[in-house]
Structures are given as C-alpha cells and as structure tokens.
Design a protein around this motif. Structure first.
Motif, short mmCIF file in Angstrom:
data_model
loop_
_atom_site.label_atom_id
_atom_site.label_comp_id
_atom_site.label_asym_id
_atom_site.label_seq_id
_atom_site.Cartn_x
_atom_site.Cartn_y
_atom_site.Cartn_z
N LEU A 95 0.83 -1.21 0.00
CA LEU A 95 0.00 0.00 0.00
C LEU A 95 0.86 1.26 0.00
O LEU A 95 0.59 2.22 -0.72
CB LEU A 95 -0.93 0.00 1.22
N ASN A 96 1.93 1.22 0.81
CA ASN A 96 2.81 2.37 0.88
C ASN A 96 3.52 2.61 -0.45
O ASN A 96 3.67 3.74 -0.91
CB ASN A 96 3.84 2.15 2.00
N PHE A 97 3.93 1.51 -1.10
CA PHE A 97 4.61 1.60 -2.40
C PHE A 97 3.69 2.19 -3.46
O PHE A 97 4.07 3.12 -4.19
CB PHE A 97 5.10 0.22 -2.81
N MET A 114 10.88 13.25 -2.36
CA MET A 114 10.59 12.50 -1.14
C MET A 114 9.81 11.22 -1.45
O MET A 114 10.15 10.13 -0.98
CB MET A 114 9.78 13.36 -0.17
N ASN A 115 8.75 11.34 -2.26
CA ASN A 115 7.93 10.17 -2.57
C ASN A 115 8.67 9.18 -3.46
O ASN A 115 8.46 7.97 -3.35
CB ASN A 115 6.63 10.61 -3.23
N LEU A 116 9.54 9.68 -4.33
CA LEU A 116 10.36 8.78 -5.14
C LEU A 116 11.27 7.95 -4.25
O LEU A 116 11.43 6.74 -4.44
CB LEU A 116 11.17 9.57 -6.15
N ALA A 117 11.87 8.61 -3.26
CA ALA A 117 12.75 7.89 -2.33
C ALA A 117 11.96 6.84 -1.55
O ALA A 117 12.43 5.71 -1.36
CB ALA A 117 13.41 8.87 -1.37
N ILE A 118 10.74 7.18 -1.11
CA ILE A 118 9.90 6.23 -0.39
C ILE A 118 9.57 5.04 -1.28
O ILE A 118 9.62 3.88 -0.84
CB ILE A 118 8.62 6.92 0.12
N ALA A 119 9.21 5.30 -2.54
CA ALA A 119 8.88 4.22 -3.47
C ALA A 119 10.07 3.29 -3.69
O ALA A 119 9.90 2.06 -3.75
CB ALA A 119 8.39 4.81 -4.80
N VAL A 120 11.26 3.85 -3.83
CA VAL A 120 12.45 3.03 -4.03
C VAL A 120 12.72 2.17 -2.80
O VAL A 120 13.04 0.97 -2.91
CB VAL A 120 13.67 3.92 -4.35
N ILE A 121 12.58 2.77 -1.61
CA ILE A 121 12.79 2.01 -0.37
C ILE A 121 11.78 0.88 -0.25
O ILE A 121 12.12 -0.26 0.09
CB ILE A 121 12.71 2.95 0.85
N ASP A 122 10.51 1.18 -0.54
CA ASP A 122 9.48 0.14 -0.50
C ASP A 122 9.76 -0.97 -1.50
O ASP A 122 9.57 -2.15 -1.20
CB ASP A 122 8.10 0.75 -0.77
N ALA A 123 10.19 -0.58 -2.71
CA ALA A 123 10.49 -1.58 -3.74
C ALA A 123 11.60 -2.52 -3.27
O ALA A 123 11.53 -3.74 -3.49
CB ALA A 123 10.89 -0.90 -5.04
N TYR A 124 12.61 -1.96 -2.62
CA TYR A 124 13.70 -2.79 -2.10
C TYR A 124 13.18 -3.79 -1.07
O TYR A 124 13.50 -4.99 -1.12
CB TYR A 124 14.78 -1.92 -1.47
N TRP A 125 12.35 -3.30 -0.12
CA TRP A 125 11.86 -4.18 0.93
C TRP A 125 10.88 -5.22 0.39
O TRP A 125 10.85 -6.36 0.86
CB TRP A 125 11.24 -3.37 2.07
N LEU A 126 10.08 -4.84 -0.59
CA LEU A 126 9.18 -5.82 -1.20
C LEU A 126 9.98 -6.93 -1.89
O LEU A 126 9.64 -8.12 -1.78
CB LEU A 126 8.26 -5.13 -2.21
N TRP A 127 11.03 -6.55 -2.59
CA TRP A 127 11.90 -7.56 -3.22
C TRP A 127 12.50 -8.48 -2.17
O TRP A 127 12.49 -9.70 -2.32
CB TRP A 127 13.00 -6.86 -4.00
N ARG A 128 12.98 -7.88 -1.09
CA ARG A 128 13.63 -8.68 -0.04
C ARG A 128 12.62 -9.58 0.67
O ARG A 128 12.91 -10.75 0.95
CB ARG A 128 14.30 -7.74 0.96
N LEU A 129 11.42 -9.05 0.96
CA LEU A 129 10.41 -9.85 1.65
C LEU A 129 9.96 -11.03 0.79
O LEU A 129 9.81 -12.14 1.29
CB LEU A 129 9.21 -8.96 2.01
N HIS A 130 9.74 -10.80 -0.49
CA HIS A 130 9.31 -11.89 -1.36
C HIS A 130 10.44 -12.90 -1.59
O HIS A 130 10.17 -14.10 -1.72
CB HIS A 130 8.82 -11.33 -2.69
N ARG A 131 11.67 -12.42 -1.62
CA ARG A 131 12.80 -13.32 -1.84
C ARG A 131 12.99 -14.29 -0.68
O ARG A 131 13.40 -15.44 -0.87
CB ARG A 131 14.08 -12.50 -2.05
N THR A 132 12.69 -13.83 0.55
CA THR A 132 12.89 -14.67 1.73
C THR A 132 11.61 -15.32 2.22
O THR A 132 11.61 -16.00 3.23
CB THR A 132 13.49 -13.83 2.88
N ARG A 133 10.52 -15.12 1.48
CA ARG A 133 9.21 -15.60 1.93
C ARG A 133 9.21 -17.10 2.17
O ARG A 133 8.62 -17.58 3.14
CB ARG A 133 8.16 -15.23 0.89
#
Length: 214
Positions: free
Chosen positions: A31-33, A54-73
C-alpha cells in the motif's frame, strides 16, 4: 487544476496514510509503495519537486523491501522451527498474549494440555521474534491432530508455519505417519500449499514420503 488530477493525488495520499494502519508487513509495504508511486507521479506533473523527490525515495525504499520480503518468503534460512514442551512457560505466555487472535484460528483450542494428553509443540522463529505456533496432539495409530497452526498478524501474509510441515524435518523420530486438521481449520489455499489434501470432511497430510525424502 484538472479535477481528475486532483483526485489522482488524493488517492496516493490516502493509500500512504492507510498503509500506516496495517499490522501486516507485506500489506503495509504494498500500500505504501503504490501510494508513493502515485504521489511521485502527481508531484512530477504539478512540478512540486521536493515532494516528488521524497515520494520517489519512499517508493524506491518500499520496492527494495518488497523484493527482499518476497525473496525470503519461502527461505528456510529465514525461519527456524524450535520444538518446545507443551507446558513451556514461554510458549504458554505467547498463547495467553495472543489468545483472542488465536481463537479466530482455532476456536476450540485450549492452551494447557489436559493431564496425560500427549502433545507436540513448535515455535516458528524469525530471529528472536516468535511469528507462529503449531501444536499437534497424538491421537494414536500414527495420527497427529493439528490443534493449532497460528501465525502472528505481522507475518500472516508469509505463512511461515509451512516450515513445520515442509522444510524443518521436525517430525523425524516422531510417532506420526500422517497429520489431520482439527475442526475449524479450513484455509484451503494454505493447507494445499503445505501438502494437505481434503479427505472425508477434513484435511490430511501423509508424513511417510516426507520422512523418506529427508
């Protein structure tokens, strides 16, 4: 300003705020992404560059964490299954703390085993955080009844309980040759994912093939 463009901007803001109300990690990030991506586009269109950045930075950070969360799921190295005694003080503390939430998963579950009731209990850990509990009663004849398969709200999108059935090898040396679900456990997608099949009004998982594979 184009009214549809303004609505577009409000949608992004609402999604970002709504994301902050989510207890589930994965839902929060998605949702945040999406909200941040919309806000980034909106601020680029109206040329408000500080909020764009600011929002671009937030989107990039969210994209990184989504990738990491799905990779370790489904990564066995991310979660650890720890067997504990059914009367373990920490286990009972977890069960009491989340009693209301657990009741939604297994309405008939009783935290403390009856005298002489043989149970096997597992904690699912992510680092030092307990994210799930699985308890199984020995029904005899090699049958184990899954009394509880609970995951904390933060990790409910990740189904870490799967490691108890699939990847941990915790049933090696146990008397169970098959598992059956207790009444009230009907999450079809999850049960099929971890190897259960529908049979006679309940869900069954054979353990003999898994034991030989390991």
């Amino acid at each position: 300003m184009n009214p549809w463009l303004e609505v577009f901007g409000w949608v992004g803001s609402i999604l970002v705020v709504w994301s902050l109300t989510q207890a589930r990690v994965l839902r929060f990030r998605w949702l945040n992404f999406v909200g941040a991506v919309i806000a980034t586009a909106y601020n680029a269109i109206i040329e408000i560059w500080p909020f764009f950045a600011m929002n671009l930075a937030i989107a990039v950070i969210d994209a990184y964490w989504l990738w990491r969360l799905h990779r370790t799921r489904h990564d066995e190295a991310t979660y650890e299954v720890v067997e504990v005694q059914p009367d373990d003080a920490y286990l009972l503390h977890v069960l009491r703390t989340y009693a209301d939430d657990i009741a939604g998963f297994s309405p008939g579950f009783v935290a403390e085993a009856a005298p002489g009731e043989p149970r096997t209990a597992f904690l699912v850990q992510k680092g030092d955080e307990t994210v799930g509990v699985v308890e199984i009663a020995d029904q005899g004849d090699g049958t184990g009844v899954v009394l509880l398969d609970w995951v904390s709200k933060r990790f409910r999108d990740f189904t870490p309980g799967e490691f108890v059935y699939r990847a941990s090898g915790v049933f090696t040396g146990k008397p169970f040759t098959r598992l059956v679900t207790a009444p009230g456990q009907h999450d079809r997608r999850y049960l099929e994912r971890v190897g259960f099949r529908a049979e006679g009004g309940q869900w069954v998982r054979e353990l003999a093939p898994a034991a030989s594979a390991s």
